[in-house]
Design a protein around this motif. Structure first.
Motif, PDB file in Angstrom:
ATOM      1  N   GLY A   9     -33.206 -10.985  41.255  1.00  0.00           N
ATOM      2  CA  GLY A   9     -33.218 -12.266  41.947  1.00  0.00           C
ATOM      3  C   GLY A   9     -32.493 -13.390  41.254  1.00  0.00           C
ATOM      4  N   ALA A  10     -32.163 -13.251  39.976  1.00  0.00           N
ATOM      5  CA  ALA A  10     -31.458 -14.294  39.227  1.00  0.00           C
ATOM      6  C   ALA A  10     -30.380 -13.637  38.376  1.00  0.00           C
ATOM      7  N   PRO A  11     -29.134 -14.139  38.429  1.00  0.00           N
ATOM      8  CA  PRO A  11     -28.029 -13.487  37.708  1.00  0.00           C
ATOM      9  C   PRO A  11     -28.267 -13.333  36.207  1.00  0.00           C
ATOM     10  N   ASN A  12     -28.809 -14.366  35.552  1.00  0.00           N
ATOM     11  CA  ASN A  12     -28.994 -14.288  34.105  1.00  0.00           C
ATOM     12  C   ASN A  12     -30.040 -13.252  33.718  1.00  0.00           C
ATOM     13  N   SER A  13     -31.166 -13.248  34.424  1.00  0.00           N
ATOM     14  CA  SER A  13     -32.201 -12.248  34.143  1.00  0.00           C
ATOM     15  C   SER A  13     -31.714 -10.855  34.515  1.00  0.00           C
ATOM     16  N   PHE A  14     -30.947 -10.760  35.595  1.00  0.00           N
ATOM     17  CA  PHE A  14     -30.384  -9.477  36.023  1.00  0.00           C
ATOM     18  C   PHE A  14     -29.462  -8.916  34.950  1.00  0.00           C
ATOM     19  N   ALA A  15     -28.616  -9.768  34.389  1.00  0.00           N
ATOM     20  CA  ALA A  15     -27.727  -9.329  33.305  1.00  0.00           C
ATOM     21  C   ALA A  15     -28.532  -8.887  32.092  1.00  0.00           C
ATOM     22  N   GLY A  16     -29.625  -9.606  31.810  1.00  0.00           N
ATOM     23  CA  GLY A  16     -30.481  -9.215  30.693  1.00  0.00           C
ATOM     24  C   GLY A  16     -31.117  -7.860  30.913  1.00  0.00           C
ATOM     25  N   TYR A  17     -31.487  -7.571  32.154  1.00  0.00           N
ATOM     26  CA  TYR A  17     -32.066  -6.264  32.465  1.00  0.00           C
ATOM     27  C   TYR A  17     -31.042  -5.151  32.239  1.00  0.00           C
ATOM     28  N   LEU A  18     -29.812  -5.345  32.697  1.00  0.00           N
ATOM     29  CA  LEU A  18     -28.769  -4.330  32.498  1.00  0.00           C
ATOM     30  C   LEU A  18     -28.453  -4.146  31.018  1.00  0.00           C
ATOM     31  N   ASP A  19     -28.526  -5.239  30.260  1.00  0.00           N
ATOM     32  CA  ASP A  19     -28.248  -5.151  28.828  1.00  0.00           C
ATOM     33  C   ASP A  19     -29.349  -4.435  28.056  1.00  0.00           C
ATOM     34  N   MET A  20     -30.470  -4.122  28.728  1.00  0.00           N
ATOM     35  CA  MET A  20     -31.500  -3.314  28.096  1.00  0.00           C
ATOM     36  C   MET A  20     -31.203  -1.824  28.183  1.00  0.00           C
ATOM     37  N   THR A  21     -30.055  -1.479  28.784  1.00  0.00           N
ATOM     38  CA  THR A  21     -29.628  -0.084  28.883  1.00  0.00           C
ATOM     39  C   THR A  21     -28.187   0.112  28.445  1.00  0.00           C
ATOM     40  N   LEU A  22     -27.334  -0.878  28.695  1.00  0.00           N
ATOM     41  CA  LEU A  22     -25.897  -0.752  28.442  1.00  0.00           C
ATOM     42  C   LEU A  22     -25.561  -0.324  27.010  1.00  0.00           C
ATOM     43  N   PRO A  23     -26.132  -0.921  25.958  1.00  0.00           N
ATOM     44  CA  PRO A  23     -25.802  -0.454  24.609  1.00  0.00           C
ATOM     45  C   PRO A  23     -26.160   1.008  24.375  1.00  0.00           C
ATOM     46  N   LEU A  24     -27.257   1.464  24.957  1.00  0.00           N
ATOM     47  CA  LEU A  24     -27.643   2.873  24.827  1.00  0.00           C
ATOM     48  C   LEU A  24     -26.628   3.769  25.528  1.00  0.00           C
ATOM     49  N   ALA A  25     -26.189   3.375  26.716  1.00  0.00           N
ATOM     50  CA  ALA A  25     -25.171   4.148  27.432  1.00  0.00           C
ATOM     51  C   ALA A  25     -23.884   4.216  26.628  1.00  0.00           C
ATOM     52  N   LEU A  26     -23.497   3.106  26.009  1.00  0.00           N
ATOM     53  CA  LEU A  26     -22.292   3.073  25.186  1.00  0.00           C
ATOM     54  C   LEU A  26     -22.421   4.007  23.991  1.00  0.00           C
ATOM     55  N   ALA A  27     -23.569   3.985  23.319  1.00  0.00           N
ATOM     56  CA  ALA A  27     -23.782   4.854  22.157  1.00  0.00           C
ATOM     57  C   ALA A  27     -23.722   6.320  22.553  1.00  0.00           C
ATOM     58  N   LEU A  28     -24.292   6.666  23.701  1.00  0.00           N
ATOM     59  CA  LEU A  28     -24.263   8.056  24.149  1.00  0.00           C
ATOM     60  C   LEU A  28     -22.858   8.474  24.568  1.00  0.00           C
ATOM     61  N   ALA A  29     -22.108   7.548  25.154  1.00  0.00           N
ATOM     62  CA  ALA A  29     -20.724   7.869  25.525  1.00  0.00           C
ATOM     63  C   ALA A  29     -19.903   8.177  24.270  1.00  0.00           C
ATOM     64  N   VAL A  30     -20.066   7.360  23.229  1.00  0.00           N
ATOM     65  CA  VAL A  30     -19.358   7.606  21.972  1.00  0.00           C
ATOM     66  C   VAL A  30     -19.796   8.936  21.368  1.00  0.00           C
ATOM     67  N   TYR A  31     -21.090   9.225  21.437  1.00  0.00           N
ATOM     68  CA  TYR A  31     -21.610  10.487  20.886  1.00  0.00           C
ATOM     69  C   TYR A  31     -20.998  11.691  21.592  1.00  0.00           C
ATOM     70  N   TYR A  32     -20.976  11.678  22.918  1.00  0.00           N
ATOM     71  CA  TYR A  32     -20.458  12.842  23.649  1.00  0.00           C
ATOM     72  C   TYR A  32     -18.955  13.006  23.471  1.00  0.00           C
ATOM     73  N   TRP A  33     -18.224  11.889  23.370  1.00  0.00           N
ATOM     74  CA  TRP A  33     -16.796  12.016  23.094  1.00  0.00           C
ATOM     75  C   TRP A  33     -16.568  12.546  21.675  1.00  0.00           C
ATOM     76  N   GLY A  34     -17.374  12.110  20.727  1.00  0.00           N
ATOM     77  CA  GLY A  34     -17.247  12.613  19.367  1.00  0.00           C
ATOM     78  C   GLY A  34     -17.578  14.087  19.269  1.00  0.00           C
ATOM     79  N   ARG A  35     -18.620  14.513  19.970  1.00  0.00           N
ATOM     80  CA  ARG A  35     -18.975  15.932  19.951  1.00  0.00           C
ATOM     81  C   ARG A  35     -17.871  16.771  20.597  1.00  0.00           C
TER      82      ARG A  35
END
Length: 494
Positions: A209-235
């Protein structure tokens, strides 16, 4: 005799089950359709949780994005699906724990720190103006704390931990898909439209319902997705390098590239959605979160730093050649305004400075509340209630929070509460660093290392973003707690 007693007990259990089934059938037959459907759905969920308690944790995380869409009114109180699931999951989880032979409940340092912060908030009840608002805020923290404890104790294996990660990614992708549709279809309130004559980009806000809080919610997953993407490319790169020269072309197949490409897609989709929120606080938080992840790589940070700065340079180039929407490139140009501090009294806001002046007015109000009661604050959850009394002239209406959770907790709970909140964050950082050292020293589990680094990225992003926002809203603490639980859950094995 024991055999006969066992048969009698079995028959007795069957009679109880049959009687319960008949009672449910009677209630469903005579109750309204909506209530009957809710009863049946509740029984299905209860049966699932009794059989697989870990699904209580999964369903709690999945419910956060849809809690505002799936709710019902019970008199003057609105009850969300997240609240209903929390009560159900807590009851069934406690029953499951009570029948376990060991009956051991794990309390991590993070859980202890969370409970200490909760106790410190209780002290502010002595000076609260609105007990109702205080209890409402305390209830949200109860949900966060108990959800974290449920997740830590119900996830028993590495496979179940992976299930939790999948649930976090699915929830975030669901929100991202909605956000991108809103952004490019122009769906949303007029105040979110940043195009001309109704065209162009609309700030994504998802179901939050609010752009700033919505972005904060996505940022509670985005760094994890990035770390896993780097891991799978490295493997993938390591496996291809170790393969015989003639076998290397096979690593270009979809089967070999499936996971790297999938995690890259998830990362890019979440990142682009965060961009479309135009939340500068979220962008700053994410920048520091990714930087922390890079530093945690240690000696391997050289390549990661190159990628980090290349990505930043790529955004600059895209903005320079006009490939980025103008509203996004202009928003990047205003990032420094997020860090400026000034006296908002007498300042007349313009359209392009309204958000910054409003933030300063709320910061000043929080400061006034703190000065009036420095030790215990004005009462947990009372920022909005007392906003007009302590507010800056020209800003009589609160935006809902202080635009800075650190100042808000200082205003509402004083030095006592704010100190314990900082202690809780420090405890979470220490637990994360120790988990990373443990993995590197003992198991050398690169997957667990990636998960921990991703969770640390979430924590740092969250901490920095809270300098401009209050992300302890809408039960998003459940998702945040799931990320913190990963520090402990990486110890689990198959």
């Amino acid at each position: 005799m024991s055999v006969i007693a066992g048969k009698l007990n079995t028959q007795h259990s069957k009679l109880i089950t049959l009687g319960f089934a008949l009672l449910v059938a009677f209630l469903v037959s005579f109750a309204p359709v909506l209530i009957s459907g809710a009863v049946v759905a509740g029984l299905v969920v209860a049966a699932l949780l009794l059989r697989y308690p870990v699904w209580g944790a999964y369903l709690l995380v999945l419910s956060v994005p849809v809690q505002k869409a799936v709710s019902y009114n019970a008199g003057p109180v609105e009850i969300t699906v997240t609240q209903s699931l929390f009560v159900l999951a807590l009851g069934i989880w406690w029953a499951w724990l009570s029948v376990r032979q060991d009956r051991r409940l794990a309390f991590t340092p993070i859980a202890v720190a969370l409970m200490l912060y909760f106790v410190s908030m209780l002290a502010s009840l002595w000076v609260t103006t609105s007990l109702t608002d205080s209890l409402a805020e305390l209830s949200r923290w109860v949900v966060t704390i108990l959800s974290y404890i449920i997740i830590v104790n119900s996830v028993q294996t590495r496979r179940q931990m992976n299930g939790l990660i999948i649930v976090m990614l699915v929830s975030a992708m669901f929100e991202a898909a909605i956000g991108l549709v809103q952004a490019y279809a122009g769906i949303g309130p007029a105040s979110f439209n940043v195009g001309e004559a109704g065209d162009g980009l609309t700030r994504a806000y998802g179901t939050i319902g609010a752009p700033n809080s919505f972005a904060g919610y996505l940022d509670m997953t985005l760094p994890l997705a990035l770390a896993l993407a780097v891991y799978y490319w490295g493997r993938w790169a390591s496996a291809r390098k170790a393969a015989l020269y003639l076998e290397r072309p096979s690593y270009l197949s979809f089967k070999q590239l499936r996971m790297p490409l999938l995690m890259t897609f998830v990362t890019l989709m979440l990142f682009w959605t965060v961009l479309t929120t135009l939340s500068r606080g979220a962008w700053i938080g994410l920048t520091f979160g990714v930087l922390a992840m890079v530093l945690l790589l240690g000696k391997r940070a050289v390549a990661a730093v190159s990628v980090f700065f290349s990505a930043g340079l790529g955004l600059v180039v895209l903005g320079a050649v006009g490939a980025l929407p103008s509203v996004i490139s202009d928003r990047f140009g205003l990032l420094l305004s997020q860090l400026s501090i000034f006296d908002p009294r007498g300042v007349v806001p313009k359209p392009d400075t309204f958000a910054v002046v409003e933030r300063m007015a709320h910061w000043a109000t929080a400061g006034n509340m703190f000065l009036s009661s420095p030790w215990f604050g004005v009462g947990i959850g009372n920022f909005n209630v007392l906003f007009r009394r302590f507010g800056v002239q020209g800003w009589p209406i609160s935006a809902g929070h202080a635009h800075n959770y650190y100042l808000q907790t200082l205003a509402e709970t004083g030095i006592v509460g704010a100190s314990f909140y900082i202690v809780m964050l420090i405890a979470a950082i220490i637990v994360g660093i120790r988990a990373l050292r443990r993995v590197r020293r003992t198991s050398r589990d690169s997957y667990a290392e990636a998960v921990i680094i991703g969770a640390m990225g979430i924590l740092v992003t969250f901490m920095v973003h809270n300098l401009f926002e209050d992300l302890h809203v809408l039960n998003m603490g459940i998702h945040w707690g799931a990320a913190l639980a990963l520090f402990t859950l990486t110890r689990k094995q198959l």
